[in-house]
Design a protein around this motif. Structure first.
Motif, mmCIF file in Angstrom:
data_model
loop_
_atom_site.group_PDB
_atom_site.id
_atom_site.type_symbol
_atom_site.label_atom_id
_atom_site.label_comp_id
_atom_site.label_asym_id
_atom_site.label_seq_id
_atom_site.Cartn_x
_atom_site.Cartn_y
_atom_site.Cartn_z
ATOM 1 N N PRO A 369 0.825 -1.208 0.000
ATOM 2 C CA PRO A 369 0.000 0.000 0.000
ATOM 3 C C PRO A 369 0.856 1.254 0.000
ATOM 4 N N PRO A 370 0.589 2.201 -0.914
ATOM 5 C CA PRO A 370 1.365 3.441 -0.916
ATOM 6 C C PRO A 370 1.057 4.276 0.322
ATOM 7 N N ALA A 371 1.951 5.176 0.625
ATOM 8 C CA ALA A 371 1.770 6.018 1.802
ATOM 9 C C ALA A 371 0.526 6.888 1.623
ATOM 10 N N GLU A 372 -0.302 6.946 2.663
ATOM 11 C CA GLU A 372 -1.497 7.777 2.590
ATOM 12 C C GLU A 372 -1.114 9.244 2.737
ATOM 13 N N PRO A 373 -1.919 10.129 2.138
ATOM 14 C CA PRO A 373 -1.675 11.563 2.359
ATOM 15 C C PRO A 373 -1.768 11.905 3.841
ATOM 16 N N LYS A 374 -1.074 12.966 4.245
ATOM 17 C CA LYS A 374 -1.048 13.369 5.649
ATOM 18 C C LYS A 374 -1.868 14.637 5.902
ATOM 19 N N THR A 375 -1.788 15.605 5.000
ATOM 20 C CA THR A 375 -2.479 16.876 5.194
ATOM 21 C C THR A 375 -3.682 16.958 4.249
ATOM 22 N N ARG A 376 -4.578 17.910 4.556
ATOM 23 C CA ARG A 376 -5.761 18.048 3.709
ATOM 24 C C ARG A 376 -5.365 18.457 2.297
ATOM 25 N N ALA A 377 -4.293 19.267 2.189
ATOM 26 C CA ALA A 377 -3.825 19.666 0.864
ATOM 27 C C ALA A 377 -3.400 18.445 0.048
ATOM 28 N N GLU A 378 -2.761 17.501 0.695
ATOM 29 C CA GLU A 378 -2.350 16.278 0.000
ATOM 30 C C GLU A 378 -3.571 15.436 -0.389
ATOM 31 N N PHE A 379 -4.574 15.393 0.502
ATOM 32 C CA PHE A 379 -5.799 14.649 0.175
ATOM 33 C C PHE A 379 -6.515 15.279 -1.025
ATOM 34 N N LEU A 380 -6.524 16.619 -1.075
ATOM 35 C CA LEU A 380 -7.253 17.298 -2.141
ATOM 36 C C LEU A 380 -6.670 17.011 -3.522
ATOM 37 N N LYS A 381 -5.411 16.539 -3.571
ATOM 38 C CA LYS A 381 -4.821 16.167 -4.860
ATOM 39 C C LYS A 381 -5.591 15.015 -5.501
ATOM 40 N N TYR A 382 -6.293 14.235 -4.657
ATOM 41 C CA TYR A 382 -7.032 13.083 -5.154
ATOM 42 C C TYR A 382 -8.544 13.333 -5.140
ATOM 43 N N SER A 383 -8.955 14.598 -5.013
ATOM 44 C CA SER A 383 -10.389 14.911 -4.961
ATOM 45 C C SER A 383 -11.041 14.556 -6.297
ATOM 46 N N CYS A 384 -12.260 14.073 -6.222
ATOM 47 C CA CYS A 384 -12.990 13.680 -7.430
ATOM 48 C C CYS A 384 -14.390 14.274 -7.383
ATOM 49 N N GLU A 385 -14.901 14.622 -8.539
ATOM 50 C CA GLU A 385 -16.250 15.184 -8.634
ATOM 51 C C GLU A 385 -17.256 14.043 -8.669
#
Length: 558
Positions: A369-385
């Protein structure tokens, strides 16, 4: 030697709590002996723990053992007293460099058994006795021996720091609270300890959950190692069998070619030798006639010559050997050429096949498993509509805001019949399927919301166990309220702790089998993490089960 024996007796009949000769000796279940009064007092202090232990070996007992006087040991102690000798503290009872020493002892100090938070002093068992006997001292707070008691004293007022200033985040005395800390947010140190103890327990729960998750990961990786080894062993075994079969087949073909060549060789050689023998017989016959003709040519008898010549001059039909002169000397060379062509073809096949085998080998890899994002900014890179599918919405659910918001209604909506529509549970699925790495957030109001992911083939009818999010093996769900969370999968409930929030973030790594739920506010807090294997694409799901007016909305993330 006699003196050493006496010393042994003293230690044998001494109480390890008061360090004196045993008084009313009792033997507890682990076999150690104490004064009845000493062990009772020791266990009285432990009553709050609901466990009672041996001061020496730390063995615990539940329930509290019943104490009965050991009469035989009491008689032996009385005999020892008659000698006029008193038990001396054993060496292990004296304070060492790492121990807290008694503040009252003079000379060589004994180990402290308790520290008084009121007196701000530490005491051995003997000097602690007044705290058990004197009524005023009984009210003092005793704790395990502590070396840093002076840190509890205010350096300015020489008073106990028994108040905590939340404004300045420090312990102060009551005079400080009326002086430079006047008007600050202050509570008792005990109250602050209670609050932080609660936070500590929450932190420990998260740590323990993380430990459990990592232990599961380690177990999964160990299973992966075993699976890799088993697969590799089987591949080697099967490959060996296949190559052995190929070698056996090649050996058989080699033997067949050799046998055919030798057989053909024997046939051809036999045919040639047969012709050779005929020619040799013909040569012998010709030489014989030639000798007869030579002899006839020398005879002087004319009549004899004329009479014999006709029979001697007649020649037999010659053996046909014209083919020997015109046939080129080329026999089994074509076989060698054919075998060479076969070798070249096999080399080409093996070369192409080996490239394929090599590619298959390089494709073998462990999916970590790849490393999960840590910050909200990192999570938002994977945001989907994501939008909600009206054809799946229960008839008590109203969609709005471009099919991103759902509201639970008290009256049914005029939706057209659709086999994809939930008929029992007030739920709705997203129109888009989710694969890869995705992140989305849900804002909710009202009593509560269910945020979930599910396979598209989840049941739309039947009871709640079949179609409800989290109540089957086709969906994973988190029920969110303002005072608690509950995680559900396959009808198993797991209480979840964490800060309350009206916004929930969901992170999905479909390939790695990771699904995480987060409480989103100024910071992101992991509520629950799932590690599994997803066998189909997933769809985001929302459920509103409680009161009309409850809403949930898929947030627009930028």
């Amino acid at each position: 030697m006699a003196q050493k024996g006496v010393q042994l007796d003293r230690e044998t009949f001494s109480c390890s709590i008061c360090l004196d000769l045993l008084k009313d000796p009792v033997t507890i279940p682990c076999g150690h002996n104490y004064c009845m009064k000493c062990i009772k007092r020791f266990w009285d202090e432990e009553d709050g723990k609901k466990l009672h232990s041996c001061p020496q070996c730390r063995q615990t007992f539940t329930p509290r053992p019943v104490l009965v006087k050991n009469t035989m040991l009491a008689v032996l102690v009385e005999e020892l007293k008659k000698t006029g000798l008193q038990a001396a503290p054993a060496d292990h009872c004296y304070a060492g460099p790492e121990d807290v020493s008694c503040d009252v002892c003079t000379g060589r100090k004994l180990k402290a058994v308790k520290s008084c938070l009121v007196c701000l002093a530490s005491y051995c068992e003997n000097h602690l006795q007044p705290h058990y006997d004197a009524a005023p001292l009984k009210k003092h707070k005793l704790a395990n021996p502590c070396k840093k008691l002076q840190e509890n004293i205010c350096s300015r007022h020489d008073k106990i720091r028994e108040i905590f200033c939340r404004t300045d985040q420090q312990c102060i005395c009551y005079l400080c609270s009326m002086d430079e800390h006047r008007g600050h947010d202050t509570v008792s140190a005990a109250a602050e300890r209670t609050e932080r103890q609660r936070e500590l327990e929450g932190s420990r729960q998260k740590l323990q959950q993380r430990i459990q998750d990592r232990e599961k990961d380690v177990k999964l990786l160990q299973q992966e190692v075993e699976a890799i080894s088993l697969s590799a062993d089987k591949a080697v075994e099967d490959s060996e069998k296949i190559f052995t079969e190929l070698i056996r087949l090649m050996d058989k073909r080699r033997s067949d070619v050799k046998q055919q060549i030798r057989s053909q060789q024997e046939t051809e050689v036999s045919r040639v030798k047969e012709l050779q023998e005929k020619l040799e017989q013909e040569i012998t016959e010709l030489k014989r006639k030639d000798a007869s003709l030579e002899q006839l040519s020398l005879t002087e008898d004319h009549i004899q010559f004329v009479h014999s010549y006709p029979s001697l001059s007649a020649l037999s039909e010659p053996t046909d050997s014209t083919s020997i002169n015109i046939r080129p000397l080329r026999y089994f060379e074509d076989v060698t050429v054919a075998v060479s062509e076969l070798r070249d073809q096999l080399q080409d096949v093996l070369r192409e096949t080996w490239t394929n085998v090599s590619l298959r080998l390089t494709e073998v890899h462990v999916l970590l498993p790849p490393a999960e994002p840590k910050t909200r900014a990192e999570f938002l890179k994977y945001s989907c509509e994501i939008s909600l599918d009206p054809n799946t919405a229960h008839t008590l659910m109203l969609l709005s805001e471009g099919n991103r918001k759902v509201t639970l209604m008290s009256e049914e909506q005029s939706y057209s019949p659709d086999p994809d529509r939930f008929t029992i549970c007030c739920q709705v699925l997203s129109r888009e399927s989710l694969t890869g790495r995705c992140y989305w957030e849900v804002e909710w109001t009202g009593t509560g919301v269910c945020v979930a992911v599910a396979y598209k083939n989840i049941s739309r009818t039947g009871n709640r166990k079949k179609s409800g999010f989290g109540n089957n093996n086709k969906s994973w769900a988190l029920d969110c309220y303002y005072d608690e969370y509950d995680y559900y999968h396959n009808n198993n409930q797991t209480p979840v702790s964490g800060p309350q929030s009206s916004r929930i973030g969901l992170y999905l790594d479909h390939r790695a089998g990771i699904l995480s739920f987060y409480s989103v506010s100024e910071t992101m807090t992991l509520l629950h993490r799932v590690q599994t294997t997803f066998t189909q694409p997933l769809h985001a799901g929302l459920g509103l089960y409680w009161h009309p007016g409850d809403t949930a909305e898929l947030c627009e993330l930028k």
